[in-house]
Design a protein around this motif. Structure first.
Motif, PDB file in Angstrom:
ATOM      1  N   LEU A  60      43.607  51.864  49.751  1.00  0.00           N
ATOM      2  CA  LEU A  60      42.513  50.897  49.826  1.00  0.00           C
ATOM      3  C   LEU A  60      42.439  50.046  48.566  1.00  0.00           C
ATOM      4  N   SER A  61      42.632  50.643  47.403  1.00  0.00           N
ATOM      5  CA  SER A  61      42.599  49.871  46.152  1.00  0.00           C
ATOM      6  C   SER A  61      43.745  48.882  46.100  1.00  0.00           C
ATOM      7  N   LEU A  62      44.882  49.260  46.661  1.00  0.00           N
ATOM      8  CA  LEU A  62      46.026  48.346  46.726  1.00  0.00           C
ATOM      9  C   LEU A  62      45.674  47.117  47.567  1.00  0.00           C
ATOM     10  N   VAL A  63      45.013  47.338  48.697  1.00  0.00           N
ATOM     11  CA  VAL A  63      44.621  46.235  49.566  1.00  0.00           C
ATOM     12  C   VAL A  63      43.691  45.277  48.829  1.00  0.00           C
ATOM     13  N   LEU A  64      42.675  45.810  48.177  1.00  0.00           N
ATOM     14  CA  LEU A  64      41.708  44.960  47.488  1.00  0.00           C
ATOM     15  C   LEU A  64      42.358  44.215  46.335  1.00  0.00           C
ATOM     16  N   GLU A  65      43.245  44.887  45.599  1.00  0.00           N
ATOM     17  CA  GLU A  65      43.921  44.233  44.483  1.00  0.00           C
ATOM     18  C   GLU A  65      44.731  43.034  44.956  1.00  0.00           C
ATOM     19  N   GLU A  66      45.505  43.214  46.023  1.00  0.00           N
ATOM     20  CA  GLU A  66      46.366  42.129  46.491  1.00  0.00           C
ATOM     21  C   GLU A  66      45.569  40.969  47.067  1.00  0.00           C
ATOM     22  N   LEU A  67      44.471  41.258  47.746  1.00  0.00           N
ATOM     23  CA  LEU A  67      43.628  40.170  48.233  1.00  0.00           C
ATOM     24  C   LEU A  67      43.018  39.422  47.054  1.00  0.00           C
ATOM     25  N   GLY A  68      42.617  40.147  46.018  1.00  0.00           N
ATOM     26  CA  GLY A  68      42.082  39.499  44.825  1.00  0.00           C
ATOM     27  C   GLY A  68      43.118  38.647  44.132  1.00  0.00           C
ATOM     28  N   ALA A  69      44.349  39.137  44.070  1.00  0.00           N
ATOM     29  CA  ALA A  69      45.421  38.382  43.420  1.00  0.00           C
ATOM     30  C   ALA A  69      45.745  37.099  44.174  1.00  0.00           C
ATOM     31  N   ALA A  70      45.397  37.068  45.456  1.00  0.00           N
ATOM     32  CA  ALA A  70      45.606  35.859  46.255  1.00  0.00           C
ATOM     33  C   ALA A  70      44.389  34.935  46.213  1.00  0.00           C
ATOM     34  N   GLY A  71      43.355  35.350  45.492  1.00  0.00           N
ATOM     35  CA  GLY A  71      42.167  34.514  45.351  1.00  0.00           C
ATOM     36  C   GLY A  71      41.140  34.723  46.433  1.00  0.00           C
ATOM     37  N   CYS A  72      41.263  35.807  47.205  1.00  0.00           N
ATOM     38  CA  CYS A  72      40.306  36.032  48.304  1.00  0.00           C
ATOM     39  C   CYS A  72      39.872  37.493  48.369  1.00  0.00           C
ATOM     40  N   PRO A  73      39.257  37.995  47.303  1.00  0.00           N
ATOM     41  CA  PRO A  73      38.807  39.397  47.315  1.00  0.00           C
ATOM     42  C   PRO A  73      37.653  39.610  48.273  1.00  0.00           C
ATOM     43  N   ALA A 239      40.242  47.754  40.926  1.00  0.00           N
ATOM     44  CA  ALA A 239      41.151  46.978  41.775  1.00  0.00           C
ATOM     45  C   ALA A 239      40.680  45.534  41.902  1.00  0.00           C
ATOM     46  N   PHE A 240      39.370  45.360  42.067  1.00  0.00           N
ATOM     47  CA  PHE A 240      38.773  44.032  42.162  1.00  0.00           C
ATOM     48  C   PHE A 240      39.072  43.231  40.894  1.00  0.00           C
ATOM     49  N   ALA A 241      38.899  43.867  39.741  1.00  0.00           N
ATOM     50  CA  ALA A 241      39.108  43.190  38.462  1.00  0.00           C
ATOM     51  C   ALA A 241      40.583  42.876  38.223  1.00  0.00           C
ATOM     52  N   ILE A 242      41.449  43.801  38.542  1.00  0.00           N
ATOM     53  CA  ILE A 242      42.882  43.576  38.336  1.00  0.00           C
ATOM     54  C   ILE A 242      43.374  42.433  39.216  1.00  0.00           C
ATOM     55  N   GLY A 243      42.925  42.407  40.459  1.00  0.00           N
ATOM     56  CA  GLY A 243      43.309  41.314  41.341  1.00  0.00           C
ATOM     57  C   GLY A 243      42.843  39.968  40.820  1.00  0.00           C
ATOM     58  N   MET A 244      41.591  39.910  40.358  1.00  0.00           N
ATOM     59  CA  MET A 244      41.048  38.668  39.807  1.00  0.00           C
ATOM     60  C   MET A 244      41.835  38.230  38.574  1.00  0.00           C
ATOM     61  N   GLY A 245      42.136  39.190  37.696  1.00  0.00           N
ATOM     62  CA  GLY A 245      42.899  38.865  36.506  1.00  0.00           C
ATOM     63  C   GLY A 245      44.289  38.352  36.834  1.00  0.00           C
ATOM     64  N   ARG A 246      44.942  38.967  37.810  1.00  0.00           N
ATOM     65  CA  ARG A 246      46.271  38.516  38.230  1.00  0.00           C
ATOM     66  C   ARG A 246      46.223  37.097  38.803  1.00  0.00           C
TER      67      ARG A 246
END
Length: 377
Positions: A60-73, A239-246
């Motif tokens: 689940l954390s992987l899913v949220l991270e990748e969506l965040g990295a794409a700009g859509c958390p 995960a949310f923060a890492i995705g946003m940072g990426r």
């Protein structure tokens, strides 16, 4: 890049990243939620027998991270499947599992989580929302909550209240499912400068009457059930923060490769390149701690997971803020324009430092629980 992840996790990461790219930063949130649900991503951590993917926080954390990295958390992923879904899956009755888990897994139902109070802050022992037994065997809840996300779009809120221990007279934490339309359950939106789909609310529970089966799990389990939700919240916030940072870092790196005002692109200058490299390193380190915390939790080691989850949340929050700041700085004036979409992250990145627990409280936890230093409070 060499990955320490299993092939299954790499494939999941690739698939979620593709979904994120299709929707992008200008996404329609409801459409993204529906697509993620249809593909099985929202409930990937929930038990297969109730419609979930049978995985855990790692997935689940992987899913949220990748969506965040794409700009859509999807912020409600932190709350609905991670906190509420986990608590119900671990401690709920069979009836509660059948009633809630399939809907949380397929995205047709969502649940908010209410713990923070105006006068309690980070001190959960000062929670004053109380639940007393009614004459008919049900419960009556009274109290207030603040900064509760997505109450208006959630079917119910998992409220942390306190009941009196008949043996000691002391109050102990318990969890109750409160339907959105319950009589006496009032919500008022909080005027936030943070621009997010999920709004923040203050809640008032004015003698909210609930049936006996609104209680999740064992009345005597107390903190065990509470931390079963808080640890996943910290992992998913990481995960949310890492995705946003990426996401921010990718924008800055792309800009630094192309922006040219002298002989070479600005990314050739160490004053630009080194801070971006440092931001990348810090995000990668935070991800490793997040993966450790998720694995420990999925393996059932709640004590070790608690320590790792707090560390992951701290590391990810710090890394995210620095990545966003450096990305905006790299773009200069362009970093504050709507065209590049970074300025809105300046505020959003701070959320990971503040919520669900401040970095200072994480440092308190580590100094007391890990290092064995005395408390000052």
């Amino acid at each position: 890049m060499v990955s320490i992840e299993s092939q299954e996790h790499q494939d999941l990461r690739t698939a979620v990243a593709a979904l994120g790219r299709r929707h992008g930063s200008d996404h329609d949130r409801d459409a993204l939620w529906a697509d993620a649900a249809e593909l099985g991503y929202l409930g990937v951590n929930l038990p297969a027998e109730y419609g979930g993917g049978g995985g855990g926080l790692a997935e689940l954390s992987l899913v949220l991270e990748e969506l965040g990295a794409a700009g859509c958390p999807l912020l409600m992923m932190v709350v609905s499947p991670a906190i509420c879904g986990t608590v119900i899956a671990r401690f709920g009755t069979e009836e509660q599992k059948r009633a809630w888990l399939p809907g949380l897994a397929d995205g047709s139902r969502t649940m908010a989580f209410g713990i923070t109070e105006p006068d309690a802050g980070s001190n959960s022992h000062r929670i004053t929302t109380t639940a007393r037994r009614a004459d008919d065997g049900g419960w009556v809840l009274t109290g207030r909550k603040v900064f509760i996300s997505g109450v208006d779009i959630a079917d119910a809120t998992l409220i942390v209240g306190r009941t009196e221990d008949a043996r000691t007279g002391r109050l102990k934490p318990c969890l109750f499912i409160v339907p959105r339309d319950a009589e006496g359950f009032h919500r008022t939106p909080i005027d936030m400068e943070l621009d997010a789909y999920e709004k923040q609310f203050e809640l008032v529970l004015d003698d909210v009457r609930l049936p006996a089966d609104a209680l999740v799990g064992d009345e005597d389990a107390g903190l065990l059930q509470l931390f079963a939700g808080l640890n996943p919240e910290r992992v998913m916030t990481a995960a949310f923060a890492i995705g946003m940072g990426r996401y921010a870092l990718a924008k800055a790196v792309d800009y630094a490769r192309q922006r040219q005002v002298w002989k070479d692109p600005i990314g050739a200058h160490q004053a630009i390149a080194h801070p971006l490299a440092q931001a990348h390193i810090e995000l990668e380190l935070a991800r490793l701690m997040m993966q450790k915390a998720a694995r420990l939790y999925d393996e059932g080691d709640d004590v070790a997971a608690g320590e790792a989850a707090n560390m992951a949340k701290y590391a990810a929050g710090e890394a995210c803020v620095r990545a966003v700041d450096q990305s905006v700085h790299t773009l200069g004036g362009n970093g504050l324009t709507r065209e590049y979409g970074l300025a809105r992250l300046i505020t959003a990145a701070r959320v990971a430092r503040i919520a669900p627990v401040s970095r200072e409280m994480v440092l308190n936890y580590v100094s007391h629980q890990t290092l064995g230093l005395p408390k000052s409070y």
